[in-house]
Design a protein around this motif. Sequence first.
Motif, PDB file in Angstrom:
ATOM      1  N   PRO A  40     -18.082 182.491  42.839  1.00 33.56           N
ATOM      2  CA  PRO A  40     -18.999 182.913  43.900  1.00 33.56           C
ATOM      3  C   PRO A  40     -18.444 184.098  44.682  1.00 33.56           C
ATOM      4  CG  PRO A  40     -17.837 180.902  44.538  1.00 33.56           C
ATOM      5  CD  PRO A  40     -17.426 181.210  43.135  1.00 33.56           C
ATOM      6  N   SER A  41     -19.331 184.818  45.338  1.00 36.67           N
ATOM      7  CA  SER A  41     -18.933 186.008  46.086  1.00 36.67           C
ATOM      8  C   SER A  41     -18.230 185.649  47.389  1.00 36.67           C
ATOM      9  CB  SER A  41     -20.162 186.864  46.399  1.00 36.67           C
ATOM     10  OG  SER A  41     -21.026 186.154  47.284  1.00 36.67           O
ATOM     11  N   GLY A  42     -18.372 184.402  47.825  1.00 35.10           N
ATOM     12  CA  GLY A  42     -17.827 184.003  49.120  1.00 35.10           C
ATOM     13  C   GLY A  42     -18.876 184.039  50.210  1.00 35.10           C
ATOM     14  N   THR A  43     -20.054 184.556  49.869  1.00 35.01           N
ATOM     15  CA  THR A  43     -21.178 184.615  50.804  1.00 35.01           C
ATOM     16  C   THR A  43     -22.294 183.718  50.301  1.00 35.01           C
ATOM     17  OG1 THR A  43     -20.628 186.910  51.291  1.00 35.01           O
ATOM     18  CG2 THR A  43     -22.818 186.162  51.954  1.00 35.01           C
ATOM     19  N   LYS A  44     -22.916 183.000  51.222  1.00 34.32           N
ATOM     20  CA  LYS A  44     -24.038 182.144  50.855  1.00 34.32           C
ATOM     21  C   LYS A  44     -25.287 182.988  50.593  1.00 34.32           C
ATOM     22  CE  LYS A  44     -22.493 177.813  51.504  1.00 34.32           C
ATOM     23  NZ  LYS A  44     -22.591 176.740  50.504  1.00 34.32           N
ATOM     24  N   PRO A  45     -26.138 182.578  49.671  1.00 36.43           N
ATOM     25  CA  PRO A  45     -27.406 183.296  49.481  1.00 36.43           C
ATOM     26  C   PRO A  45     -28.230 183.267  50.764  1.00 36.43           C
ATOM     27  CG  PRO A  45     -27.012 181.745  47.687  1.00 36.43           C
ATOM     28  CD  PRO A  45     -26.000 181.448  48.739  1.00 36.43           C
ATOM     29  N   SER A  46     -28.966 184.337  51.008  1.00 36.84           N
ATOM     30  CA  SER A  46     -29.844 184.375  52.179  1.00 36.84           C
ATOM     31  C   SER A  46     -30.984 183.390  51.991  1.00 36.84           C
ATOM     32  CB  SER A  46     -30.407 185.788  52.365  1.00 36.84           C
ATOM     33  OG  SER A  46     -31.287 186.106  51.285  1.00 36.84           O
ATOM     34  N   PHE A  47     -31.688 183.099  53.090  1.00 35.82           N
ATOM     35  CA  PHE A  47     -32.807 182.162  52.935  1.00 35.82           C
ATOM     36  C   PHE A  47     -33.924 182.786  52.096  1.00 35.82           C
ATOM     37  CE2 PHE A  47     -33.966 184.214  56.990  1.00 35.82           C
ATOM     38  CZ  PHE A  47     -35.335 184.376  56.893  1.00 35.82           C
ATOM     39  N   GLN A  48     -34.027 184.129  52.098  1.00 38.00           N
ATOM     40  CA  GLN A  48     -35.002 184.775  51.208  1.00 38.00           C
ATOM     41  C   GLN A  48     -34.633 184.544  49.746  1.00 38.00           C
ATOM     42  OE1 GLN A  48     -33.538 186.258  53.874  1.00 38.00           O
ATOM     43  NE2 GLN A  48     -34.849 187.825  54.794  1.00 38.00           N
ATOM     44  N   GLN A  49     -33.362 184.670  49.431  1.00 31.32           N
ATOM     45  CA  GLN A  49     -32.910 184.450  48.051  1.00 31.32           C
ATOM     46  C   GLN A  49     -33.105 183.000  47.621  1.00 31.32           C
ATOM     47  OE1 GLN A  49     -28.980 186.169  48.763  1.00 31.32           O
ATOM     48  NE2 GLN A  49     -29.371 187.731  47.194  1.00 31.32           N
ATOM     49  N   GLY A 104     -34.729 168.750  42.244  1.00 33.57           N
ATOM     50  CA  GLY A 104     -34.339 167.463  42.810  1.00 33.57           C
ATOM     51  C   GLY A 104     -33.248 167.510  43.856  1.00 33.57           C
ATOM     52  N   ASP A 105     -32.509 168.623  43.943  1.00 31.77           N
ATOM     53  CA  ASP A 105     -31.435 168.728  44.933  1.00 31.77           C
ATOM     54  C   ASP A 105     -31.209 170.201  45.259  1.00 31.77           C
ATOM     55  OD1 ASP A 105     -29.410 167.901  46.648  1.00 31.77           O
ATOM     56  OD2 ASP A 105     -27.879 167.849  45.084  1.00 31.77           O
ATOM     57  N   TYR A 106     -32.284 170.867  45.648  1.00 34.80           N
ATOM     58  CA  TYR A 106     -32.225 172.317  45.831  1.00 34.80           C
ATOM     59  C   TYR A 106     -31.675 172.649  47.220  1.00 34.80           C
ATOM     60  CZ  TYR A 106     -33.464 177.215  45.376  1.00 34.80           C
ATOM     61  OH  TYR A 106     -33.413 178.588  45.299  1.00 34.80           O
ATOM     62  N   ASN A 107     -30.358 172.634  47.337  1.00 32.21           N
ATOM     63  CA  ASN A 107     -29.720 172.987  48.597  1.00 32.21           C
ATOM     64  C   ASN A 107     -28.875 174.249  48.412  1.00 32.21           C
ATOM     65  OD1 ASN A 107     -26.870 172.238  47.878  1.00 32.21           O
ATOM     66  ND2 ASN A 107     -27.783 170.211  47.670  1.00 32.21           N
ATOM     67  N   SER A 108     -28.321 174.749  49.508  1.00 37.88           N
ATOM     68  CA  SER A 108     -27.608 176.024  49.465  1.00 37.88           C
ATOM     69  C   SER A 108     -26.339 175.965  48.613  1.00 37.88           C
ATOM     70  CB  SER A 108     -27.252 176.483  50.892  1.00 37.88           C
ATOM     71  OG  SER A 108     -26.468 175.497  51.549  1.00 37.88           O
TER      72      SER A 108
END
Length: 331
Positions: free
Chosen positions: A101-110, A204-208
């Motif tokens: 991972p890049s170390g950054t969480k995906p944005s809510f748009q992504q 079924g478990d679509y979280n960040s």
Amino acid sequence: MASKRSRLLFDILSSYDLTGTEVDIMKELKNEKVWLVRNKKTRERYVLKRLSEDKTNFPILLHSKLYQEGFHVPKIFQTKTNQYYIHRKGHYYYLMDYIVPSGTKPSFQQRIEGLARFHAHSLFADWIGPCPSSFPEPKDVLSAHRQKAAQLEEQAKAIDHGDALSHIMEQMARLANQSYALLEKSNLADFCRAAKERKAICHGDYNSNNLLLMKNNEVMMIDFDRAYYGLPLDDFRFLLISLTKNPKNDAVKRTGLLFDLYFSICPLYAPYKSVYLADAMFPHVFYSETVGQEKQKRAVNSPSSLNLLTRLAEQEKKKFAFLSDFFKSEG
């Protein structure tokens, strides 16, 4: 001397043409379920995952289908006999690329875009697995919705009438009942029928944590352990709650973007937008918080709880008003 578990893991890896002299099991990422593996020669890293037999091999077969179709999931490897998993001692084991991972969480748009793409792409001509899956009927969806509305009504009645919390609970129960009435009038039956005909699949478990942003800004979806055939509305609702559960976030802005982005990327469910709107008008976040407090035996009328519920209720009312106008504009 290697443990029985290590010997089993190396035995499984050998089915992928990786012997114990070629790989290291670097770390157990999840207790007796997920391991990080490194190829000593190439320095490449893989994830070896275990799935309980009682879940069937559906998540692995789904992952392999998505990979074959070019969907953004980690590469999943085939064994020397062209299988996607190994069956040992009541469990399924499978091997995939380790995504850095890049170390950054995906944005809510992504996150919205990711779910919409998944629902648009996870449609296959044949059932994955040994037999067709059963889908919920409209009466099942309405019954579940009605039960939650009734629960809010019961909670409102259980609190001393006239105090601040009682008033909030009554407001939320009204929103829930209005949401139910709109869902009852929507084209829910057609939606359920279409989802079944399309063999729709839910993550079924679509979280960040299950959407990874890579260094090239590409988004990868992982962890299909809880995937199932069902109504995509379930994932949509789960994401809506995730995006709006923090009262510091602008629920109206995020809900509006969710509807705009999701249906622009996944237009096949646009004819059933009334179903999504009616369901989204339910005070899901408020309901989840009050049910959670009840299960944990926490006092809902403590100063801290009352403050949180008041803020959540304000969010729910704003979201409801926004979606009501949206509903009218959709005709």
